[in-house]
Scaffold this motif. Sequence first.
Motif: not given
Length: 789
Positions: A542-557
């Motif tokens: 899944x493109x990271x941008x979509x994950x960040x858009x849904x859950x936030x950058x902190x969640x991805x980190x």
Amino acid sequence: MKEISKHYNPQEVEPKWREFWEKEGIYRFNPKAKGEIFSVDTPPPYVSADHLHAGHVMSYAQAEFVVRFKRMRGFNVYYPMGFDDNGLPTERFVEKKYKINRSKISRSEFIKLCLEETKKGSENYRKLWTLLGISVDWTKTYSTINKHCRRISQWSFIDLYKKEKIYRAKKPILWCTACRTAIAQADLEAEEKESNLVYIKVKVETGDEIVFATTRPELLPACMGISVHPNDKRYKKLIGKKITLPLTKKKITLTADVATDMKYGSGVVYYCSYGGGECIEWLSRHPEAKAIELVLPNGRFSKNGGSYEGMKVLEARKKIVEDLQKAGAIEKIEPIKHSVYVHERCGTDVEYIESEQWFIKLLESKKEFLKRGQELKWFPKTMKRIYDEWVENLKWDWCISRQRYFGVPFPVWHCAKCSEVILPDEKDLPVDPLEEQPRIKACPKCGAKVFLPEKDVFDTWQTSSLTPIISQKLMGDAATQKKLYPSSLRPQAFEIIRTWLFYTIVKSHYHHNHLPFANAMISGHGLDEQGRKISKRLGNYIPPEKIIEEYGADAMRYWATGATLGQSLRFNILEVKKGRRTTTKLWNVARFMAMHEKKPKLIANSDHLERADFWILEEMDKTIAEVTKNFENYTYAKAKDKIDDFFWSKLADYYVEFIKYRLFGEDKKSKDAAIRTLTTVFFNVIKMYAPIMPFVTEEIFQTFFKGAEKSKSIHLSGWPEEISASGGKAADISDFKEAIKAIDEIRKFKTEKGISLGIDIKSLKLKTKVNLKKYGDFLKKAGRVKKIT
């Protein structure tokens, strides 16, 4: 104090702080700032990479956790960013996108297209890194093909040439027929492939027949010799006799060679130009034999292939096997799987072709490189084994010339008459010999006045191996440069230990006689949920941008903390969701504090602290010590686990529940002690989380704790220190764990009876052995039980 909104919304919060950090220059390096410098030799990613994915996020976020920690520890952090837009990946990307043949357009036209594409690629990375909150100093950037890098790369060549560490020679080298360029040993990748072991029969002049087995029957026209082991009783009487090869009718003398394996195949080996490294080694042991040029740079057979001239390698293999079968020269064919070396950039089987190339000497200094590996601090230590094995198994010097368009040109002209190498003055760098002439009027060796430009360009690692120096030279003054090199940290993935890390050590050793960096932090790969390598071809991400858009950058980190150093990490959306829940929980605790204290007040003394306060402070001190140690050792995964355990379990599940009766009670001193303790502990919690989740911690810091510390940002604030409540005598809490067990028993009883934890019950007889005289009042109020026995 600004009122805290009911819900934490990363889509609203994160853009605000990205803009703030950039505007205020929070991460800009200041050479005049106090504090020891911590410089990072940041990996410059290939800008022509396929779509960015979780693997990119993982590798860069993990290094950044450490960078943020060091910044909060008071270090003056130098964190530049480079982009690797120089090399075969860029060329192939441009050729594919524009459907062009680089050999049919001018070099300048092709380079222009490459530069346009690499500019777009670097912007893609910058956008993603900014979304993630990667705290690089964007005023300190470079690209490996810009003027700054070309100058340093060409200086490196000249310096090593003068030190006699570089030479030019014509010899068999590794060659990619698809990319049509020389490659280095480090560019190889072993790949398991299906093939055939072909047993070929040949006649000896004695009338005997012998058989040799080979996976490369197509090289029969380039056969230089056939050997057996001198102690092999089967063939001892035939050594020195003539053998007639099938198809070509060429006569070869059977020779003795101790390198022949009597147990492999039939114990008879044929050597060709060039079936592999062993064929080259055989030539050195048998100088009477002569190499035969068979495979041309374009991957087709030369005129020495006879009737197979012009065929590609696999095409010739099929035809020669057919012809050998027709001639009755094949005894049998065995299907096998074996390891084949391919070019890691394109997956093409590599060949050995005799060619004139430039080399950096490696083999003569292997012991010195091993010593440098011992001096380096490895995180984790196990990664040193990969480095040692690579150095110990080096077989060739480093071929640094490439037959490409897009790259840093060699700063070399050749005298047309005597071939003397002509170098430019260092003050004139960078130069392009195809477009410029040397300043000298005549060859210093023979006096000729015509000079030919070197057309080759550098291997991309010839430039990338200089990234610590490239980063250092971004700063103008010599005093600062001296502090930045060697770098403090090299973060990188394990698969490029043999290339980027090793070559950087080689360059630093030859140029400056020391290591290029003090510490190496080695990461693994990001994998998909099935454990496969993430790639555009598989479409398994899944493109990271979509994950960040849904859950936030902190969640991805937060997800990226899941891998221990050196280990690959599967993408797991559940861990991303857990990260999102953590930001929500942090926000809720902040709101809970705001209900009871409008202005943050930290602990001033311990006069009115109660046993629960002393317990959480003691647990906090232990956590700070462990988390600090883990970050110092680059074990960010363990650090995150320790913070999680303290925050979720000890602080949120226990302490907050322990003090609710005090916060809503009438005892002002007890209430003040509780809120001050909670504020102090939570302040340290968000500081510990800050390197991992920078956005939510910044929002809480700016909203609630701004008055507690004068720092412009939480990321410039001090790292939490262990504290001991002062100004009074600490209570005896050596048996407080028994009180916690009693609380657990009360909670369990209520849960089993379907009673809300917030509802009072009349009485409870505890099974847990606890000092009721000491803890009875606390247990009744915290557990909401009127009578406990």
